[in-house]
Design a protein around this motif. Sequence first.
Motif, PDB file in Angstrom:
ATOM      1  N   LEU A 227       0.826  -1.204   0.000  1.00 20.62           N
ATOM      2  CA  LEU A 227       0.000   0.000   0.000  1.00 20.62           C
ATOM      3  C   LEU A 227       0.860   1.255   0.000  1.00 20.62           C
ATOM      4  O   LEU A 227       0.574   2.228  -0.710  1.00 20.62           O
ATOM      5  N   GLU A 228       1.920   1.255   0.800  1.00 19.60           N
ATOM      6  CA  GLU A 228       2.794   2.426   0.868  1.00 19.60           C
ATOM      7  C   GLU A 228       3.522   2.642  -0.457  1.00 19.60           C
ATOM      8  O   GLU A 228       3.743   3.789  -0.878  1.00 19.60           O
ATOM      9  N   LYS A 229       3.863   1.565  -1.132  1.00 23.99           N
ATOM     10  CA  LYS A 229       4.503   1.676  -2.439  1.00 23.99           C
ATOM     11  C   LYS A 229       3.578   2.379  -3.431  1.00 23.99           C
ATOM     12  O   LYS A 229       4.030   3.081  -4.341  1.00 23.99           O
ATOM     13  N   ALA A 230       2.250   2.180  -3.236  1.00 25.92           N
ATOM     14  CA  ALA A 230       1.257   2.812  -4.112  1.00 25.92           C
ATOM     15  C   ALA A 230       0.877   4.211  -3.648  1.00 25.92           C
ATOM     16  O   ALA A 230       0.020   4.854  -4.263  1.00 25.92           O
ATOM     17  N   GLY A 231       1.473   4.683  -2.569  1.00 21.72           N
ATOM     18  CA  GLY A 231       1.234   6.045  -2.118  1.00 21.72           C
ATOM     19  C   GLY A 231       0.276   6.211  -0.962  1.00 21.72           C
ATOM     20  O   GLY A 231      -0.045   7.345  -0.576  1.00 21.72           O
ATOM     21  N   ALA A 232      -0.204   5.109  -0.389  1.00 29.55           N
ATOM     22  CA  ALA A 232      -1.127   5.203   0.737  1.00 29.55           C
ATOM     23  C   ALA A 232      -0.373   5.464   2.043  1.00 29.55           C
ATOM     24  O   ALA A 232       0.827   5.175   2.160  1.00 29.55           O
ATOM     25  N   LYS A 233      -1.092   6.010   3.013  1.00 31.39           N
ATOM     26  CA  LYS A 233      -0.558   6.184   4.369  1.00 31.39           C
ATOM     27  C   LYS A 233      -1.131   5.053   5.216  1.00 31.39           C
ATOM     28  O   LYS A 233      -2.360   4.922   5.312  1.00 31.39           O
ATOM     29  N   VAL A 234      -0.276   4.252   5.811  1.00 31.38           N
ATOM     30  CA  VAL A 234      -0.720   3.026   6.477  1.00 31.38           C
ATOM     31  C   VAL A 234      -0.248   3.003   7.928  1.00 31.38           C
ATOM     32  O   VAL A 234       0.920   3.310   8.220  1.00 31.38           O
ATOM     33  N   TYR A 235      -1.161   2.626   8.808  1.00 28.99           N
ATOM     34  CA  TYR A 235      -0.845   2.496  10.226  1.00 28.99           C
ATOM     35  C   TYR A 235      -1.281   1.113  10.694  1.00 28.99           C
ATOM     36  O   TYR A 235      -2.328   0.603  10.272  1.00 28.99           O
ATOM     37  N   LEU A 236      -0.498   0.511  11.563  1.00 29.59           N
ATOM     38  CA  LEU A 236      -0.826  -0.797  12.144  1.00 29.59           C
ATOM     39  C   LEU A 236      -1.266  -0.623  13.592  1.00 29.59           C
ATOM     40  O   LEU A 236      -0.721   0.229  14.309  1.00 29.59           O
ATOM     41  N   THR A 237      -2.233  -1.415  13.998  1.00 25.49           N
ATOM     42  CA  THR A 237      -2.648  -1.359  15.399  1.00 25.49           C
ATOM     43  C   THR A 237      -1.574  -1.924  16.320  1.00 25.49           C
ATOM     44  O   THR A 237      -1.502  -1.560  17.491  1.00 25.49           O
ATOM     45  N   ARG A 238      -0.743  -2.813  15.799  1.00 26.47           N
ATOM     46  CA  ARG A 238       0.445  -3.289  16.534  1.00 26.47           C
ATOM     47  C   ARG A 238       1.548  -3.579  15.526  1.00 26.47           C
ATOM     48  O   ARG A 238       1.284  -4.029  14.406  1.00 26.47           O
ATOM     49  N   THR A 239       2.769  -3.299  15.928  1.00 24.55           N
ATOM     50  CA  THR A 239       3.911  -3.519  15.047  1.00 24.55           C
ATOM     51  C   THR A 239       4.817  -4.635  15.550  1.00 24.55           C
ATOM     52  O   THR A 239       5.796  -4.981  14.897  1.00 24.55           O
TER      53      THR A 239
END
Length: 380
Positions: A227-239
């Motif tokens: 998703l980030e490669k496609a330009g989206a901003k992504v957040y995870l609930t846990r990393t």
Amino acid sequence: MGVGILRALICCLVCFSLLMAAPFCEARKAKPVHNTPRKAEVAAPVTEPAVPAAVQQITQIRWLMQKNTEVKDTFLRLVLDVTGPVEADAVIVNTPAPFLAVQIKGAVPGGGDSSLQLDGQIAGAAHLTGEGNNSRLMIALETGTVLSDCRIFTLPPDSAAHKPFRLIVDISTPAPDPGFRFTPGLKDKIIVLDPGHGGSDAGAVGPGGTREKTVTLAVAGDVKALLEKAGAKVYLTRTGDDDVFGPLAAAREELQARVDVAQRYNADLFISIHANAAANPLARGTATYYYKKTAYDALLAYEIQKGMVRAGALKDKSFFPANFYVVKYTSMPAVLVELAFISNAGEERLLGDVKFQETMARGIVEGVDRFFMQTSAQED
């Protein structure tokens, strides 16, 4: 049947005949991005198509209204009794009047063509006609019904209950206007990914010892990268291998903490990633769940489910409404995906395989991308 509805259905028969002159395309692929809701939409094929050995007969068609109190949904169900297995596809056509056209392959009406008055709220009437070794079921819809409001599937014979093979058509009450306005593409979209379980909660554990929490975090990381490669901003609930709320939290506190992440970032979408489990070690396949807050929740589930099935090539267990906390209490369109059955030894091995994890991640991202294409097209 009312004269107006009958006339519309006859006109739709002509339009549908022209439409069906072209081969059926795979679900949703047939709808160009620029189409408006007045164009044809291709619906999901029957979840488990069976190849008919001979031409079957449709012996009865009936309907009933049902309520799913758990997800507060009312839907119209049509049941077609058939002498044996059939396949079915469907399209929604909005010209000259909105209707759902179901193409039933390998079965003919046992008693000839028939018409049926329906509830008048979700659908007005249904008309079943034979054509060679196949049949068409045309259902006059109320304005506002979209593809993701309709589900088509089969049920096997139940000898104990004296029930034959059945083809089921469910049409839900149209959801309210979602209030969201999306543009095509992934660029600048805000997406929250929720790797299921974690920390003190291992989730389901496969017969070979694979832990659900480990698989979900790995797949979420793959989805994030794409998703980030496609330009989206992504957040995870846990990393990491952590509880989101904190150790020894109550179940509601942990689930709410995951919802809070999506709300805090004002996410466009929320995707919770899980692996399924069952007492039956032979249970298998991919499934997606949503809560019908808006019409977009079902559409997101539909697109991601199809993306995962196309990518992973596992059994399509379809998409369903469910009362899961994280999809119910997030304000944006949200789904919970079950990648495969970790309780199935074969699918457990797949879930632990890095290449399969990447494959399923691609399927999820492709589904998300199609979701934004479809929603932006509907708003044109």
